[in-house]
Scaffold this active site. Structure first.
Site, PDB file in Angstrom:
ATOM      1  N   ASP A 174       0.798  -1.134  -0.142  1.00  0.00           N
ATOM      2  CA  ASP A 174       0.034   0.064  -0.064  1.00  0.00           C
ATOM      3  C   ASP A 174       0.957   1.216   0.056  1.00  0.00           C
ATOM      4  O   ASP A 174       1.408   1.510   1.057  1.00  0.00           O
ATOM      5  CB  ASP A 174      -0.929  -0.027   1.375  1.00  0.00           C
ATOM      6  CG  ASP A 174      -1.936   1.048   1.237  1.00  0.00           C
ATOM      7  OD1 ASP A 174      -2.247   1.670   0.425  1.00  0.00           O
ATOM      8  OD2 ASP A 174      -2.796   1.228   2.521  1.00  0.00           O
ATOM      9  N   ASP A 378      -1.910   6.285  -6.110  1.00  0.00           N
ATOM     10  CA  ASP A 378      -2.365   5.558  -5.009  1.00  0.00           C
ATOM     11  C   ASP A 378      -2.348   3.934  -5.072  1.00  0.00           C
ATOM     12  O   ASP A 378      -3.322   3.577  -6.473  1.00  0.00           O
ATOM     13  CB  ASP A 378      -3.612   5.690  -4.251  1.00  0.00           C
ATOM     14  CG  ASP A 378      -4.065   4.970  -3.044  1.00  0.00           C
ATOM     15  OD1 ASP A 378      -3.083   4.451  -2.544  1.00  0.00           O
ATOM     16  OD2 ASP A 378      -4.952   4.940  -2.436  1.00  0.00           O
TER      17      ASP A 378
END
Ligand SMILES: *[C@@H]1O[C@H](CO)[C@@H](O)[C@H](O)[C@H]1NC(C)=O
Ligand SMILES: *[C@@H]1O[C@H](CO)[C@@H](O)[C@H](O)[C@H]1NC(C)=O
Length: 500
Positions: A174, A378
């Site tokens: 992440d 992201d």
């Protein structure tokens, strides 16, 4: 009618033939130049693809992708046929691979709302980031208050080794959060079920707790948004982190040997040893935090990797991609770089300067001010979120180019969907995104469309609620691109067709 006996017709045919011969044969270079231009137009402005190539596959079609290359790991989609998270019994049935798109999109919306609220909060008030927690020490640890970095969980995982002897763990990676953590025995409060045995620190000779008085313990605030607690008995530092979808992890902050590959071993890697974990992690052991603050994997391994990593997310869950740490000499020549920006001080997120969108070769008329609220890239957000004033022109232009196909009902947040059942081949307009520094990146067709099934093929973009919300480049659009993060060099690069 014996037309060939007609001398006029014969002459006419000869003339036509001669003309044909002259134009198409004598002037060959001219003709082939036109042909090339036409085919180039088609190549660059449309993806002409068999419909079947867009549909989900029920088997993993990836040869192992240089997994033992130094400092590089395979990247696998959690829900696809290459995933090792499923139980063997269920993986034999093809239906177990049907991805619940509406569920994924719902979680995605939770993550995006969480990012927006975190960013709007940190922009309003930087020093109010530290939020009260109600941590009450080990054993009796209470769940941290409803704050923290509230992100939903990403959908790609990697395998790393932890401890001595090393145990392999599947971790979601992440770029939108910092703390790396895994579930740990004895799971004082509770652990969700995971595929691999839960990490047991008592079986590792290299594990140690971090004391409450250490500087790393106080750095947790920036990594998690939550003030650490302290165990009364042993003065061990206790972390808590909560994600936007309600998932959380809490436990001892610790250090351990982390093995990325046989040559890339980090002796004192700080991570969360989670004794109380819940949420949508489903089978995976925890999370690898690739964000920008001090306790992230990127920062902790800076000595070896120089704060550089690049990944390529596979085109579908039935292939695997890679993540490579450190500078990569071989491919860097083809990577186009745009400046890395900060979206707000002390934020984990990677910002970049989004400047425009091209559909089928036509640059959309969008004023630069539309992107003035900033953009992040992201790995954990699925669908790219655009300012409404940018999404509108994109949708309109895309719909115009797709007007020959029958429309279908929206799918969750995706409002532009088509029913392509019955088509063998489809022509999908290309979409390119432009960034600061004159970088234009053409998306793979899998970055243009989200294909739930033949009857439901949707434009894979969505609008933010408000033009003031940050734009987010999601992982659907990053597929098959190498995305190179050079944090020290303050730039982010893209290279098309880096993986299948
Ligand atoms: C990994 O690095 C080691 C030492 O630098 C080298 O001997 C080995 O050949 C490398 N392996 C691969 C697959 O590149
Ligand atoms: C870490 O701290 C916990 C809680 O105080 C304790 O139970 C555990 O034994 C400690 N582990 C080590 C290796 O010191």
């Amino acid at each position: 009618m014996a037309s060939s006996s007609n001398p006029f017709l014969f002459a006419f045919i000869s003339l036509v033939f001669f003309f044909y011969f002259f134009v198409f044969s004598e002037n060959k270079s001219f003709v082939s130049a036109i042909r090339e231009e036409v085919s180039e137009l088609q190549l660059t402005h449309h993806h002409h693809v068999p419909l079947t190539s867009l549909l989900p596959s029920s088997s993993c079609n990836s040869p192992p992708l240089g997994a033992n290359r130094n400092g590089s790991l395979e990247v696998v989609h959690k829900h696809g046929p290459c995933s090792k998270l499923k139980q063997p019994s269920s993986s034999s049935s093809p239906s177990s691979f049907i991805i619940q798109h509406s569920e994924i999109l719902k979680q995605d919306e939770a993550r995006v709302r969480a990012i927006q609220s975190k960013l709007s909060k940190t922009r309003q008030n930087h020093h109010q980031e530290q939020v009260e927690t109600s941590n009450k020490g080990a054993g009796g640890t209470q769940l941290p208050a409803k704050s923290g970095i509230p992100l939903g969980v990403g959908n790609y995982y990697v395998t790393v080794g932890l401890g001595s002897p090393k145990r392999d763990l599947f971790l979601v990676f992440d770029t939108g959060s910092d703390l790396t953590w895994t579930q740990c025995k004895p799971c004082v409060r509770s652990c969700y079920s995971q595929k691999q045995p839960i990490f047991d620190p008592s079986q590792s000779s290299s594990y140690s707790n971090i004391s409450c008085s250490s500087s790393q313990c106080s750095q947790l605030v920036s990594a998690t948004g939550i003030k650490p607690a302290c165990s009364k008995a042993t003065r061990a530092c206790i972390y808590g982190i909560q994600y936007g979808d309600g998932s959380f992890s809490a436990g001892f902050f610790a250090k351990e040997k982390l093995t990325v590959s046989p040559t890339d071993v980090f002796d004192n890697f700080f991570f969360g040893c989670g004794q109380y974990n819940q949420g949508l992690f489903r089978g995976i052991a925890g999370l690898l935090g690739l964000g920008r603050t001090v306790l992230s994997f990127t920062e902790q391994t800076a000595g070896k990797y120089g704060k550089m990593f690049s990944y390529c997310l596979p085109s579908s869950p039935s292939t695997v991609g890679y993540i490579a740490f450190g500078g990569r000499k071989g491919s860097s020549g083809n990577v186009k770089f745009t400046p890395l920006t900060s979206i707000s001080r002390g934020s984990s997120f990677y910002g970049l300067d989004f400047t425009g969108i091209t559909v089928a070769g036509m640059n959309l008329q969008i004023s630069a001010s539309v992107f003035s609220s900033g953009t992040i890239i992201d790995s954990g957000t699925v669908i790219t979120r655009l300012p409404p004033a940018a999404y509108g022109p994109l949708r309109d232009s895309f719909q115009k180019k797709m007007s020959r196909y029958p429309k279908a009902d929206p799918l969750s947040i995706l409002d532009t969907c088509y029913n392509l059942k019955g088509y063998n081949n489809v022509d999908i307009p290309t979409i390119s995104l432009s960034f600061g520094g004159g970088v234009t990146v053409e998306l793979d067709v899998t970055g243009v469309l989200l294909v739930a099934r033949e009857e439901k093929v949707c434009l894979a973009f969505a609008a933010n609620k408000d033009n003031g919300d940050v734009a987010i480049i999601g992982n659907q659009q990053q597929k098959t691109l190498e995305v190179a993060y050079d944090v020290a060099g303050k730039k982010i690069g893209f290279r098309p067709r880096a993986c299948k």
